[in-house]
Design a protein around this motif. Structure first.
Motif, short mmCIF file in Angstrom:
data_model
loop_
_atom_site.label_atom_id
_atom_site.label_comp_id
_atom_site.label_asym_id
_atom_site.label_seq_id
_atom_site.Cartn_x
_atom_site.Cartn_y
_atom_site.Cartn_z
N THR A 165 0.89 -1.19 0.03
CA THR A 165 0.11 0.14 -0.15
C THR A 165 1.02 1.42 -0.21
O THR A 165 2.02 1.22 0.02
N ARG A 166 0.28 2.51 -0.13
CA ARG A 166 0.96 3.67 -0.17
C ARG A 166 1.42 4.09 1.07
O ARG A 166 1.94 5.19 1.41
N GLY A 167 1.54 3.30 2.10
CA GLY A 167 1.88 3.69 3.45
C GLY A 167 3.18 3.22 4.06
O GLY A 167 3.83 2.37 3.05
N ARG A 168 3.60 3.32 5.10
CA ARG A 168 4.52 2.85 5.53
C ARG A 168 4.70 1.32 5.94
O ARG A 168 5.23 0.44 5.22
N GLU A 221 -4.08 -0.10 -3.98
CA GLU A 221 -5.17 1.17 -3.55
C GLU A 221 -6.28 0.46 -3.05
O GLU A 221 -6.98 1.21 -2.33
N LYS A 222 -6.84 -0.65 -3.68
CA LYS A 222 -7.93 -1.34 -3.28
C LYS A 222 -7.81 -2.69 -3.20
O LYS A 222 -7.04 -3.38 -3.72
N LYS A 223 -8.80 -3.29 -2.46
CA LYS A 223 -8.84 -4.73 -2.24
C LYS A 223 -8.61 -5.83 -3.44
O LYS A 223 -7.83 -6.62 -3.56
N GLU A 224 -9.30 -5.13 -4.73
CA GLU A 224 -8.94 -6.00 -6.04
C GLU A 224 -7.57 -6.05 -6.24
O GLU A 224 -7.15 -7.03 -6.86
N ASP A 225 -6.97 -5.09 -5.89
CA ASP A 225 -5.31 -5.07 -6.38
C ASP A 225 -4.67 -6.18 -5.54
O ASP A 225 -3.78 -6.94 -6.00
N LEU A 226 -4.98 -6.37 -4.41
CA LEU A 226 -4.41 -7.48 -3.51
C LEU A 226 -4.81 -8.62 -4.18
O LEU A 226 -4.05 -9.68 -4.19
N GLU A 227 -6.19 -8.88 -4.22
CA GLU A 227 -6.86 -9.89 -4.89
C GLU A 227 -6.15 -10.39 -6.19
O GLU A 227 -5.90 -11.84 -6.39
N LYS A 228 -5.85 -9.43 -7.00
CA LYS A 228 -5.20 -9.86 -8.32
C LYS A 228 -3.83 -10.47 -7.95
O LYS A 228 -3.45 -11.30 -8.64
N LEU A 229 -3.00 -9.93 -7.08
CA LEU A 229 -1.63 -10.48 -6.88
C LEU A 229 -1.76 -12.00 -6.21
O LEU A 229 -1.09 -12.69 -6.56
N ARG A 230 -2.89 -12.03 -5.54
CA ARG A 230 -2.97 -13.17 -5.02
C ARG A 230 -3.40 -14.46 -5.95
O ARG A 230 -2.72 -15.34 -6.18
N ASN A 231 -4.50 -14.01 -6.93
CA ASN A 231 -4.80 -14.84 -7.89
C ASN A 231 -3.65 -15.24 -9.07
O ASN A 231 -3.73 -16.29 -9.46
N ASP A 232 -2.99 -14.19 -9.14
CA ASP A 232 -1.69 -14.37 -10.05
C ASP A 232 -0.78 -15.49 -9.63
O ASP A 232 0.26 -15.79 -10.19
N GLY A 233 -0.82 -15.75 -8.28
CA GLY A 233 0.11 -16.71 -7.59
C GLY A 233 1.35 -16.04 -7.22
O GLY A 233 2.40 -16.68 -7.18
N SER A 276 -6.58 7.11 5.07
CA SER A 276 -5.54 5.90 4.60
C SER A 276 -5.67 4.80 5.79
O SER A 276 -5.64 3.64 5.32
N ILE A 277 -6.05 5.09 6.79
CA ILE A 277 -6.08 3.86 8.04
C ILE A 277 -7.47 3.46 7.63
O ILE A 277 -7.43 2.00 7.66
N ALA A 278 -8.48 3.82 7.25
CA ALA A 278 -9.52 3.39 6.84
C ALA A 278 -9.56 2.36 5.81
O ALA A 278 -9.93 1.31 5.26
N ASN A 279 -8.74 3.08 4.76
CA ASN A 279 -8.46 2.25 3.32
C ASN A 279 -7.78 0.78 3.51
O ASN A 279 -7.80 -0.01 2.93
N VAL A 280 -6.72 1.06 4.30
CA VAL A 280 -5.96 -0.16 4.73
C VAL A 280 -6.68 -1.26 5.37
O VAL A 280 -6.48 -2.55 4.95
N ARG A 281 -7.61 -0.68 6.45
CA ARG A 281 -8.42 -1.80 7.01
C ARG A 281 -9.30 -2.50 5.88
O ARG A 281 -9.76 -3.68 5.98
N LYS A 282 -9.86 -1.58 4.81
CA LYS A 282 -10.75 -2.29 3.81
C LYS A 282 -9.90 -3.22 3.00
O LYS A 282 -10.29 -4.41 2.64
N ILE A 283 -8.57 -2.91 2.59
CA ILE A 283 -7.93 -3.63 1.65
C ILE A 283 -7.63 -4.95 2.50
O ILE A 283 -7.55 -6.06 1.78
N PHE A 284 -7.17 -5.07 3.67
CA PHE A 284 -6.77 -6.23 4.37
C PHE A 284 -7.63 -6.90 5.25
O PHE A 284 -7.66 -7.58 5.88
N SER A 285 -8.90 -6.07 5.13
CA SER A 285 -10.06 -6.78 5.71
C SER A 285 -9.82 -7.17 7.35
O SER A 285 -9.97 -8.11 7.84
N PHE A 286 -9.44 -5.96 8.15
CA PHE A 286 -9.48 -5.92 9.47
C PHE A 286 -9.96 -4.79 10.20
O PHE A 286 -10.35 -3.79 9.47
#
Lengths: 222, 220
Positions: free
Chosen positions: A10-13, A36-48, A212-222
């Motif tokens: 993500t764009r944070g530290r 930037e969003k959950k879909e970006d993480l999902e794509k990396l996961r699905n790419d293996g 950004s905190i809210a967005n990080v929570r969304k991306i990583f689901s916590f």
């Protein structure tokens, strides 16, 4: 063909910041692809692309490296920032694990409830000034040299500078009882590659803001 | 002065167990000084023996090493269990860090609040079977006996230790992983590890509920 390392995070530290610091200090240019969003993480996961479905991930030397410490150890080794032998490495490892523990406590703060956060800030300040910084102050005092280990810039020095600056963001006078660390901070900040990294416009990331905190929570689901 | 490494920790697994495993796998005899009460920890702290006032601490080669990873890195390097070059080390580090995450999850289950314990364990076991074990099953598709470089490394020791700890909570955890099953049998039979797995070795049993209070008393 020397390709630049490519950082996926993500764009944070977060857990990637120590890697940015180490590459920058080593004078290594790197690229970043931001999640930037959950879909970006999902794509990396699905790419293996993510061995354990997690980031940080760094593409470097034909590998897709994951696990923060694995990445840091590889970069430190590759760029001669990991001491000259097994014993120096042991000291560097010990020092780095200490600063990792300290920075880990600070990294967790944005995600804590206000009352927990306040208690932890007090704890962090206490630990920094009674458990961690005295160790590094003493190390510098005992050998009188500019760097923590082996009279040469290493990963331990870079990590300590990062930890000092992060702790100072919490309490600006945190180094008041540590003259050698103050001098160390001044010296390290002037190392050309680090000086460049500390200037505005570099790839160094700022502390997280509320949005950004809210967005990080969304991306990583916590 | 025997020259053997001396391990300072309570008489339990905790963060010292992976150090015991690695020394044992390397065939290195070691001594243990158990912390039984708060005063034992305080003595080490006031002696200046603990760099960050914490255990694990291992006396080895004239050093008082602290920080679990620093200790493990040193032992692995010294006894040639860390791969032959930087790239093998990178793979070993990735695997070992992944397993450390899983191990930590399982280890932390026993200290979860009673109402969260079951859910926490279910999550940990789910991660074991869906995130971690599939990775190592896939790696072993290379057909070699060991994870990296066709030679025993700390990654293999760590994987076996982790498999056994997961199986203590879920005996059929390897049901879907035939290569991990044969890996487990194979590594368990290497002489040093076989010895460590026998009763009477320095391997520690799982933490019992009744032992938690005295353990907490040492640290708090």
């Amino acid at each position: 063909m020397a390709e630049k390392p490519k950082l996926h995070y993500t764009r944070g530290r977060g857990k990637m910041e120590s890697i940015r610091w180490l590459l920058a200090a080593a004078g290594v240019e790197f690229e970043e692809e931001f999640i930037e969003k959950k879909e970006d993480l999902e794509k990396l996961r699905n790419d293996g692309s993510l061995l354990f479905q997690q980031v940080p991930m760094v593409e470097i030397d034909g590998m897709k490296m994951v696990q923060t410490r694995a990445i840091l150890c590889y970069i430190a080794g590759k760029y001669n920032l990991y001491g000259k032998d097994l014993k120096e490495r042991a000291w560097i490892d010990m020092y780095v694990e200490g600063t990792t523990d300290l920075m880990g406590m600070i990294m967790a703060l944005p995600f804590q409830a206000a009352d927990v956060k306040e208690k932890n800030i007090a704890l962090i300040t206490e630990r920094a000034t009674t458990r961690y910084f005295p160790v590094y102050e003493k190390a510098l005092k005992d050998h009188g040299q500019d760097y923590l280990v082996g009279n040469k810039l290493s990963w331990a020095d870079i990590h300590l500078l990062e930890a000092i600056l992060m702790t100072e963001e919490l309490k600006s006078d945190i180094l008041s009882a540590f003259p050698l660390l103050q001098a160390f901070k001044g010296r390290m900040s002037n190392v050309p590659t680090i000086k460049k990294f500390l200037q505005p416009g570099s790839q160094r990331k700022p502390p997280l803001d509320e949005k950004s905190i809210a967005n990080v929570r969304k991306i990583f689901s916590f | 002065m025997s020259g053997k490494p001396v391990l300072h920790y309570p008489n339990s697994r905790g963060r010292m167990e992976s150090v015991r495993w690695l020394l044992a796998a390397a065939g290195v005899e070691f001594e243990e000084k158990f912390l039984e009460k708060k005063e034992d920890l305080q003595k080490l702290q006031s002696d200046g023996s603990l760099l960050f006032q914490q255990v694990p601490m291992v006396e080895i080669d004239g050093m008082k090493l602290v920080q679990t990873r620093a200790i493990l890195n040193y032992i692995a390097g010294k006894y040639n269990l860390y791969g032959k070059d930087v790239k093998e080390r990178a793979l070993i580090d990735m695997y070992v860090e992944g397993m450390a995450d899983l191990y930590e999850l399982i280890m932390m289950n026993v200290v979860q609040p009673a109402d969260k314990k079951e859910e926490h364990l279910a999550n940990a076991l789910d991660k074991a079977t869906n995130r971690y074990f599939p990775v190592f099953e896939k790696i072993l598709n290379h057909g070699h006996d060991f994870l990296v470089g066709n030679k025993l490394s700390r990654a293999d020791v760590s994987l076996l230790e982790t498999i056994l700890v997961v199986e203590e909570r879920k005996p059929d955890a390897l049901a879907k992983f035939p290569l991990l099953q044969s890996f487990k049998a194979r590594i368990s039979n290497t002489p040093n590890i076989k010895k460590f797995l026998q009763p009477g070795s320095q391997r520690k049993p799982p933490l019992q509920e009744k032992d938690i209070p005295s353990l907490m008393a040492i640290f708090h």
